[in-house]
Design an enzyme around this catalytic site. Structure first.
Site, PDB file in Angstrom:
ATOM      1  N   PRO A  25    -143.693 -69.957  14.975  1.00 34.64           N
ATOM      2  CA  PRO A  25    -142.385 -70.571  14.701  1.00 34.64           C
ATOM      3  C   PRO A  25    -141.866 -70.416  13.270  1.00 34.64           C
ATOM      4  O   PRO A  25    -141.779 -71.377  12.510  1.00 34.64           O
ATOM      5  CB  PRO A  25    -142.628 -72.038  15.054  1.00 34.64           C
ATOM      6  CG  PRO A  25    -144.074 -72.251  14.727  1.00 34.64           C
ATOM      7  CD  PRO A  25    -144.758 -70.966  15.109  1.00 34.64           C
ATOM      8  N   CYS A  26    -141.491 -69.193  12.921  1.00 34.19           N
ATOM      9  CA  CYS A  26    -140.924 -68.961  11.590  1.00 34.19           C
ATOM     10  C   CYS A  26    -139.591 -69.689  11.419  1.00 34.19           C
ATOM     11  O   CYS A  26    -139.164 -69.949  10.294  1.00 34.19           O
ATOM     12  CB  CYS A  26    -140.759 -67.471  11.333  1.00 34.19           C
ATOM     13  SG  CYS A  26    -139.874 -66.573  12.623  1.00 34.19           S
TER      14      CYS A  26
END
Length: 290
Positions: free
Chosen positions: A258-259
């Site tokens: 989850p950047c």
């Protein structure tokens, strides 16, 4: 609502199976913080681990380990949601060594070796396909070891999206195979299929530094966000916020790793490789799931 339910077969455990299963459930429910192993439980019941595994799995439809994961995850969700505990405290409270172990209930990951990375995908077969998602078309890329890429495109941008991703591993052998990638697309974007007993397997293809950054991102809980400096501190490189930002931007498995949950120092959304509008949509979508 009243209903008459007819069973085609008697599902009551035979012989002493019921007592065995009852005791296992009791141990796992009460002692989940100790994360008891199959061997420990078997010793308490005076049975062999193999026989206990078979008995419990036959009756419950999942292994003692998977049942323990489900119990642990249920308690972790309560701590995170109802008591608003930080992820690290919640992980320790439920008997895990740290937040990355908590996330492993949803996602399990491995990194390619340095040699494989240096080969830039040489000898690697990557299957890919485009699929609908809540955030536009999703390009899903897989190897025989698991999910290797997740990217996004608007209609008409499919070619550019594929070229962007394939440049990362120019020596790989690419095969268009939507039938093979469809299962992954369903697992990724249908929250009902995020099962602790069937974690999504991902393969991290990057430098050692990038992989450490991406592993740190996996610790960020759903519905939360952290700064680049937080990630830098987490990997033991407190002065490397700029390099961390670059590694986050190079993340090949968007959304799953989850950047989009990483923010600038001021808390601003900053850039996102697949567009700020998409980043806002992801954060909003996740907030609705928490």
């Amino acid at each position: 609502m009243n209903a008459n339910i007819m069973l085609n077969e008697d599902i009551t455990p035979v012989g002493s199976d019921y007592e065995t299963v009852r005791r296992v459930i009791e141990i796992l429910t009460v002692d989940y913080r100790d994360q008891p192993s199959l061997e420990t439980i078997a010793a308490q019941l005076g049975q062999s681990p193999t026989q206990l595994q078979k008995t419990f799995t036959r009756w419950a439809g999942l292994s003692p380990k998977a049942f323990l994961q489900a119990v642990t995850l249920d308690h972790a969700k309560r701590l995170l949601r109802e008591e608003s505990l930080p992820l690290l405290e919640a992980a320790i409270e439920v008997g895990m060594s740290g937040p990355s172990r908590l996330h492993d209930l949803f996602v399990t990951h491995e990194a390619m070796s340095p040699g494989e990375w240096k080969a830039k995908g040489g000898g690697l077969q990557i299957r890919y396909g485009f699929h609908p998602s809540p955030f536009g078309l999703a390009l899903i890329m897989i190897t025989d070891r698991g999910l290797a890429g997740c990217a996004f495109a608007d209609a008409g941008e499919e070619k550019a999206c594929f070229e962007d991703m394939s440049r990362r591993w120019p020596n790989a052998d690419y095969i268009e195979d939507s039938a093979a990638t469809a299962h992954y697309a369903t697992r990724i974007f249908d929250a009902d299929k995020w099962k602790s007993e069937q974690p999504l397997r991902v393969v991290l293809l990057g430098t050692d530094f990038q992989v450490r950054v991406w592993q740190s991102l996996l610790k960020i809980p759903l519905g939360k966000a952290v700064t680049y400096s937080h990630v830098a501190n987490d990997i033991g490189q407190p002065t490397a916020s700029r390099a961390v930002g670059a590694a986050i931007g190079a993340n090949p498995i968007s959304f799953v790793v989850p950047c989009h949950r990483a923010l600038g120092k001021s808390g601003a959304l900053t850039g996102y490789h697949w567009g700020l509008t998409r980043k806002r949509a992801m954060l909003g979508w996740e907030t609705g799931k928490v």
